[in-house]
Design an enzyme around this catalytic site. Sequence first.
Site, PDB file in Angstrom:
ATOM      1  N   GLU A 218      -1.148  -5.668   9.067  1.00  8.69           N
ATOM      2  CA  GLU A 218      -0.250  -4.683   9.938  1.00  8.69           C
ATOM      3  C   GLU A 218      -1.193  -5.039  11.580  1.00  8.69           C
ATOM      4  O   GLU A 218      -2.398  -4.832  11.626  1.00  8.69           O
ATOM      5  CB  GLU A 218      -0.411  -3.207   9.650  1.00  8.69           C
ATOM      6  CG  GLU A 218       0.721  -2.875   8.145  1.00  8.69           C
ATOM      7  CD  GLU A 218       0.330  -1.911   8.091  1.00  8.69           C
ATOM      8  OE1 GLU A 218       0.829  -1.098   6.959  1.00  8.69           O
ATOM      9  OE2 GLU A 218       0.448  -0.831   9.004  1.00  8.69           O
TER      10      GLU A 218
ATOM     11  N   GLU B  35       9.364  -3.890  10.853  1.00  2.00           N
ATOM     12  CA  GLU B  35       9.458  -2.766  10.451  1.00  2.00           C
ATOM     13  C   GLU B  35      10.208  -1.527  11.194  1.00  2.00           C
ATOM     14  O   GLU B  35       9.575  -1.215  12.038  1.00  2.00           O
ATOM     15  CB  GLU B  35       8.589  -2.029   9.162  1.00  2.00           C
ATOM     16  CG  GLU B  35       8.734  -0.082   9.106  1.00  2.00           C
ATOM     17  CD  GLU B  35       7.950  -0.581   7.585  1.00  2.00           C
ATOM     18  OE1 GLU B  35       7.892   0.770   6.769  1.00  2.00           O
ATOM     19  OE2 GLU B  35       6.906  -0.703   7.662  1.00  2.00           O
TER      20      GLU B  35
ATOM     21  N   ASP C 299       0.910  -1.046  -0.463  1.00  5.41           N
ATOM     22  CA  ASP C 299      -0.162   0.326  -0.115  1.00  5.41           C
ATOM     23  C   ASP C 299       0.719   1.318  -0.115  1.00  5.41           C
ATOM     24  O   ASP C 299       0.365   1.918  -0.197  1.00  5.41           O
ATOM     25  CB  ASP C 299      -0.956  -0.157   1.114  1.00  5.41           C
ATOM     26  CG  ASP C 299      -0.596  -0.033   2.609  1.00  5.41           C
ATOM     27  OD1 ASP C 299       1.156  -0.405   2.549  1.00  5.41           O
ATOM     28  OD2 ASP C 299      -1.024   0.081   3.988  1.00  5.41           O
ATOM     29  N   SER C 300       2.228   0.807   0.079  1.00  2.30           N
ATOM     30  CA  SER C 300       3.278   2.371  -0.039  1.00  2.30           C
ATOM     31  C   SER C 300       2.961   3.307  -1.167  1.00  2.30           C
ATOM     32  O   SER C 300       3.382   4.130  -2.035  1.00  2.30           O
ATOM     33  CB  SER C 300       4.602   1.902  -0.048  1.00  2.30           C
ATOM     34  OG  SER C 300       4.593   0.389  -0.656  1.00  2.30           O
TER      35      SER C 300
ATOM     36  N   LYS D  57      -0.905  -9.377   3.054  1.00  4.23           N
ATOM     37  CA  LYS D  57      -0.351  -9.113   4.732  1.00  4.23           C
ATOM     38  C   LYS D  57      -1.128  -7.962   5.283  1.00  4.23           C
ATOM     39  O   LYS D  57      -1.813  -6.568   4.977  1.00  4.23           O
ATOM     40  CB  LYS D  57       0.495  -8.697   3.758  1.00  4.23           C
ATOM     41  CG  LYS D  57       1.786  -8.126   5.320  1.00  4.23           C
ATOM     42  CD  LYS D  57       3.379  -6.800   4.295  1.00  4.23           C
ATOM     43  CE  LYS D  57       3.120  -6.072   4.281  1.00  4.23           C
ATOM     44  NZ  LYS D  57       2.653  -4.895   5.154  1.00  4.23           N
TER      45      LYS D  57
ATOM     46  N   ASP E 108      -0.580  -6.241  -0.192  1.00  2.00           N
ATOM     47  CA  ASP E 108      -1.226  -5.306   1.177  1.00  2.00           C
ATOM     48  C   ASP E 108      -2.934  -5.552   1.445  1.00  2.00           C
ATOM     49  O   ASP E 108      -3.513  -4.453   0.096  1.00  2.00           O
ATOM     50  CB  ASP E 108      -1.072  -4.209   1.295  1.00  2.00           C
ATOM     51  CG  ASP E 108       0.431  -4.454   1.952  1.00  2.00           C
ATOM     52  OD1 ASP E 108       0.310  -4.916   2.762  1.00  2.00           O
ATOM     53  OD2 ASP E 108       1.379  -3.271   1.595  1.00  2.00           O
TER      54      ASP E 108
END
Length: 413
Positions: A204, A272, A121-122, A202, A171
Amino acid sequence: MYATMFQTTTSAASSLSRMIPIRSHLKRSVQQYLAVAALSNTPSLQKSTRKSVQSHGPSMSSSSSPFDCSFLSSTSRRHVTTLSLNSKKRRGKKITMATAYDYPSAMHVHRANIDIILVGDSCAMVELGYETTQPMTLDQMIHHCQAVKRGVHADGDDGAGGKNKPLLVGDMVFGTYEFADLDIALQNSYKMVKEGGMDAVKLEGGSKHRAETIRHIVDGGVAVMGHIGLTPQAISVIGGFRAQGRTASRAREMLDEALRLQDAGAFAIVLECVPSTVAQAVTETLEIPTIGIGAGGQTSGQVLVYHDMLGMMSHPHHEAFMPKFCKQYAQVGHAITQGLEQFKKDVEDGTFPGEEYSPYVMDEAEKNVFESLLEKDSAERMNRHAEAAEKLKQADEYEQLSLYGGRNKSDDK
């Protein structure tokens, strides 16, 4: 005796080829396989055959053996899977992961034989220009996942060069999995797999609720990668892009989070922006791999953002912001800027395209016919040209009036 064995094996292969319409190279492979099998079943030759294979590896050359065994070599494409990644950790082999967001970046990452491609999602920041990852929508993410999937397939799926087929991870974007109703997260993960073409997703966070969500998705048949430490989607809560786990108590909490995600069924965890000592402790505690980004070198593998590591935003006269943990392996932005500037110059001075890049021509007969057609209505076209030129001239003069605070200085150039 050996001649009889060769005749028998050749006959067997010929019979097989009559029964099944196979190509000639496959027929030869069957013959070679049966011949090797016959030799290996001969007690007097078993020992020498084993020695030859050991000394020459799985792809025995014809010079060292009467048979071409190259078809037994391990150059075929291998799919990277969640299990093969776990095997890499057990064997002490480092895992590589890089982001990709579109067709060309996926092709480049695939050609580099990277283990995992993360459609992160970056993308919201490096591709779409947002300040954070939060604005990214599920539909946008699926759009980019589909492009990455096509890029990997377009680069060839026949094992050329012995490249692996990477594991594709997408993501789950902000607002698609945080709900109390775990079925919402499961439904959205299905979309990432079925519509986006991803192998895994993925998520978070390492809270108890996040672990329950991961367990529900895994039970539903979708592989999940976890992500703890700096979690960019939670930037509103953590107060910005800040390193995590720098106090003893928070570091201990992170270890508990990692164990929680592992127990929930995550196949790997991204760490991270955490101290290397914390990342090492987590990595040594877990059975599943850890992928570090700004977490030191003791993790099971490393990931970097495509644009950062290749210097996509770099410029000959200034450098864009670069995370402290990112090593820049290229300055692609420099080359892009220089290329575009040279293109502009070549067009303006008439160098491009020139005859070299103007390959399409008419033969003389057609050219003469075309010129005669133009002559027939030349007067009418000239009148229409004059009318159009007058309208454009008036529009240009209107734009140059000082209606909005003065002339545009670029108009004088």
